[in-house]
Scaffold this motif. Sequence first.
Motif, PDB file in Angstrom:
ATOM      1  N   ARG A 194      -2.255   6.391  -0.004  1.00  0.00           N
ATOM      2  CA  ARG A 194      -0.814   6.484  -0.244  1.00  0.00           C
ATOM      3  C   ARG A 194      -0.339   7.924  -0.387  1.00  0.00           C
ATOM      4  N   LEU A 202       3.708   8.630  -0.300  1.00  0.00           N
ATOM      5  CA  LEU A 202       4.227   7.529  -1.109  1.00  0.00           C
ATOM      6  C   LEU A 202       3.868   7.804  -2.565  1.00  0.00           C
ATOM      7  N   PHE A 214       1.705   2.862   8.800  1.00  0.00           N
ATOM      8  CA  PHE A 214       1.139   2.455   7.515  1.00  0.00           C
ATOM      9  C   PHE A 214       1.217   0.941   7.413  1.00  0.00           C
ATOM     10  N   PHE A 242       0.630  -2.199   4.879  1.00  0.00           N
ATOM     11  CA  PHE A 242       0.486  -2.489   3.451  1.00  0.00           C
ATOM     12  C   PHE A 242      -0.342  -3.754   3.222  1.00  0.00           C
ATOM     13  N   ASN A 260       4.993  -6.306   3.578  1.00  0.00           N
ATOM     14  CA  ASN A 260       6.283  -5.642   3.361  1.00  0.00           C
ATOM     15  C   ASN A 260       7.163  -5.618   4.602  1.00  0.00           C
ATOM     16  N   LEU A 261       7.194  -6.722   5.321  1.00  0.00           N
ATOM     17  CA  LEU A 261       8.161  -6.826   6.416  1.00  0.00           C
ATOM     18  C   LEU A 261       9.555  -6.883   5.810  1.00  0.00           C
ATOM     19  N   ARG A 275       4.563  -3.172  14.001  1.00  0.00           N
ATOM     20  CA  ARG A 275       5.585  -2.242  13.504  1.00  0.00           C
ATOM     21  C   ARG A 275       5.000  -0.848  13.319  1.00  0.00           C
TER      22      ARG A 275
END
Lengths: 239, 258
Positions: free
Chosen positions: B51, B56, B95, B97, B101-102, B163
Amino acid sequence: MQADLTLLGLGPDGWGLALARAGLMTLYVSVAAFLSGLAFGTLIAWARVAGNWPLRKLAEAYATVFRGVPDILVIYLFYFGGRQVVTAIGTALGLSGPFDISGFLAGVLAIGLISAANQSEVLRGAYQAVPRGTIEAGRVVGMTRLILFRRVIAPQALVTAIPGMGNQWQSVIKESALVSVTGLVETMRQVAVAAGTTQEHFLFYAAGAIIYLIITTLSDHVFRLAERRSLRGHEQGGL
Amino acid sequence: MSLPSTALSIAGLRKSFGSNEVLRGIDLVAKDGDVISLIGASGSGKSTLLRCIPMLEIPDVGTVSVGEDSLSPTGGRLSRAQLAVARQMRGHLGFVFQNFNLWPHRTVLQNVIEAPLFVQSRPRAEAVEEATALLEKVGLAEKRDAWPAHLSGGQQQRVAIARALAQRPRAILFDEPTSALDPELVGEVLKVIRALAAEGRTMLIVTHEMGFAREVSSRVVFLHQGLIEEAGTPGQVFGNPASERCRAFLSGHFDRNR
């Protein structure tokens, strides 16, 4: 006793046109107050969520004050208090009176500022309900704060906020009746005048109730529609 | 044949949360085409390390470089100028997750074209065409107009991978990509990551799937209490680890999986 329904009609003795105009005025006052409440409420919510310490405290104090004071007092404060202030300033500038401020403006400001405090609560809650992970996913693809807000936070927060905002709109409509104390001829004022003139109190106050119900029922439908649309893609959601 | 150049490098990275020093000086380099698995017990700092690369989590001290961009934050904060560099770096990374986390308010396709359109300002037709191909690659072409909530966890994670690929990333970072999945859905996600490795993608993968790490990695890094305790080829690290702690960790892991 038989109420004369032609009193509600459009004839020469009828109050129909006046009532319709008054209904529209209620709508104007409410829309203007709600929108100014939305604009200001967004700022307050933003200050409470993202502001630094003094800004946050100021916003909290604002919400505390306006949620804790009777609405009618705020309207008096703005209308009568406002007139006094304008007079003082006018006199100091050497202008000749009498000075007045518009009941519309004072009413919209008063109700808008009260509504802003309540709307900021709704908006803040909606922001906090946005899943952190989706915000992180936006940051990690390189979104700026503005794009993140516009594309990730706002659309999701709106879904949560719509029912609460619907409630706020309903209470703004009802609070708009209080603006009648400034002499502004909206629904409340108009039915009171008509009732006093004709001595048909029951008839006109019932007619007033119906006007408010028409406005609230129609807008309830609009909010439900918006809610259904916004829930697309969510598990409980429509389409 | 020319040597592969450095895709990503980390130097002297330290990060604390309060009095808890999670990373205590990490150096790591990924060349183009490297597949590096980060393993270690929970709390060893591997997710925090991952991260820290796209900021992040902002390191207390240390340098992170991705391609041409480099950042050396101090005091756990980024200045305005550094934030702009961080955004640029993020644009060159993908990245993935643990929890996918869409964006739930956007369809599968919209999730994939979001950053190409609104961050990288690419033409819509091009973004859609590329996204369609990526969804094909992860085996979800027919789900392009579905909402994330209507997909299984494994499908959501594959969309998340598409994505990430839409970033045209120099390197892809995976943060325990299968840990939130039901066991029967792990395979479909690992298959996609395996295919990316075969394509020669540069990847850093935090994982507890030891068999997968062994098979797919060019290098395995074992973290212990915020330091790299052991690093090498999968053969070295899994076959004959020098560190006693690494040996203990691995034997514990393989025992549990049996």
